[in-house]
Design a protein around this motif. Structure first.
Motif, short mmCIF file in Angstrom:
data_model
loop_
_atom_site.label_atom_id
_atom_site.label_comp_id
_atom_site.label_asym_id
_atom_site.label_seq_id
_atom_site.Cartn_x
_atom_site.Cartn_y
_atom_site.Cartn_z
N HIS A 170 1.07 -1.33 0.02
CA HIS A 170 0.09 0.00 -0.05
C HIS A 170 0.74 1.12 -0.04
CE1 HIS A 170 -3.23 -2.66 0.80
NE2 HIS A 170 -2.79 -3.03 1.82
N ASP A 185 0.36 4.27 -0.38
CA ASP A 185 -0.02 5.63 0.25
C ASP A 185 0.13 5.45 1.80
OD1 ASP A 185 -2.00 3.67 0.47
OD2 ASP A 185 -3.51 5.19 0.48
N THR A 194 -5.05 9.51 10.93
CA THR A 194 -4.75 8.65 9.85
C THR A 194 -4.80 7.19 9.87
OG1 THR A 194 -2.98 10.64 9.44
CG2 THR A 194 -2.26 8.24 8.78
N ASN A 197 -8.45 6.22 9.50
CA ASN A 197 -8.65 6.40 8.01
C ASN A 197 -8.14 5.07 7.20
OD1 ASN A 197 -10.41 8.51 8.39
ND2 ASN A 197 -8.89 9.94 8.06
N PHE A 198 -7.05 4.86 7.42
CA PHE A 198 -6.10 3.74 6.90
C PHE A 198 -7.16 2.45 7.02
CE2 PHE A 198 -2.03 5.76 5.79
CZ PHE A 198 -2.18 6.04 4.68
N ARG A 227 -10.23 2.32 7.75
CA ARG A 227 -11.51 2.07 7.04
C ARG A 227 -11.25 1.81 5.37
NH1 ARG A 227 -13.11 7.07 10.79
NH2 ARG A 227 -14.61 5.81 12.15
N LYS A 228 -10.31 2.44 4.87
CA LYS A 228 -9.91 2.42 3.69
C LYS A 228 -9.53 0.67 3.31
CE LYS A 228 -6.88 4.03 -0.15
NZ LYS A 228 -5.63 5.03 -0.43
N TYR A 229 -8.71 0.30 3.93
CA TYR A 229 -8.19 -1.12 3.51
C TYR A 229 -8.88 -2.50 4.63
CZ TYR A 229 -4.45 1.25 1.27
OH TYR A 229 -3.66 2.08 0.21
N THR A 230 -9.99 -2.10 4.98
CA THR A 230 -10.81 -3.19 5.34
C THR A 230 -11.28 -4.08 4.22
OG1 THR A 230 -12.40 -4.10 7.03
CG2 THR A 230 -12.79 -2.01 5.82
#
Length: 193
Positions: free
Chosen positions: A48, A50, A153, A156-157, A159-162
């Motif tokens: 990942h 980002d 941060t 948010n990661f 939530r993004k990568y689940t």
């Protein structure tokens, strides 16, 4: 904003201020561990880009904070003591899920990091508002802002990568667990103690 279930009694700042050498040493090692945690997350999830970029910046910032605390320790004629065991963090590690999928472990590691950053942010706020030492009050206010950014941060990661975790549900479980856990802390000169 942080969603913590129990806020720190402001009188904890008096305990911390009663032994600044101890709280500063503990704080320095917390910063070092935060940098190490960010590096571990990068190492285990380097696909990942980002995340690699953001957590590299966080790791560097945490190391800068480590250096800043060491400088304060030296300026005040204190000595950086040995690394302290952080029982609070140890209890959070035990709560972390490790037996599910790779994604579940990844998401829980991000939530673990978010939890520590949230509590650190809250503790820095208490210090900034309640200690008499003007230099340290300003210092802890600046760090409070930084920790809040780190907290969001990591969340948010997650939530993004689940893939297979209901992050909001799991975060509520983290908040409930930590809310009960923190009742046993707040009585010694340690950032999470």
């Amino acid at each position: 904003m942080l969603g913590l279930k129990l806020l720190t009694d402001p009188r904890w700042a008096n305990i911390a201020e009663g032994n600044l050498e101890e709280i500063l040493t503990d704080h320095a090692w917390c910063e070092q561990k935060a940098a190490s945690n960010a590096i571990t997350l990068i190492t285990q999830n380097s696909e990942h880009q980002d995340l690699v970029d953001e957590l590299t910046a966080i790791a560097l910032e945490e190391l800068e904070h480590f250096q800043m605390v060491i400088n304060i320790i030296k300026e005040r004629g204190y000595t950086l003591g040995r690394e302290r065991k952080d029982d609070y963090v140890g209890q959070l590690v035990k709560f972390s899920k490790k037996d599910g999928s790779r994604n579940q472990a990844f998401i829980d590691r991000l939530l673990f990091a978010a939890m520590i950053e949230a509590r650190s942010c809250e503790r820095f706020r208490v210090l900034s508002q309640n200690i008499k030492d003007a230099e340290l009050a300003k210092f802890y206010h600046e760090l409070m802002v930084s920790e809040a950014t780190h907290y969001t941060t990591f969340l948010n990661f997650a939530r993004k990568y689940t893939i297979d975790v209901d992050v909001d549900k799991r975060w509520k479980e983290w908040l409930e667990f930590e809310g009960n856990l923190i009742k046993s802390y707040g009585n010694k000169e340690a950032i999470h103690g």
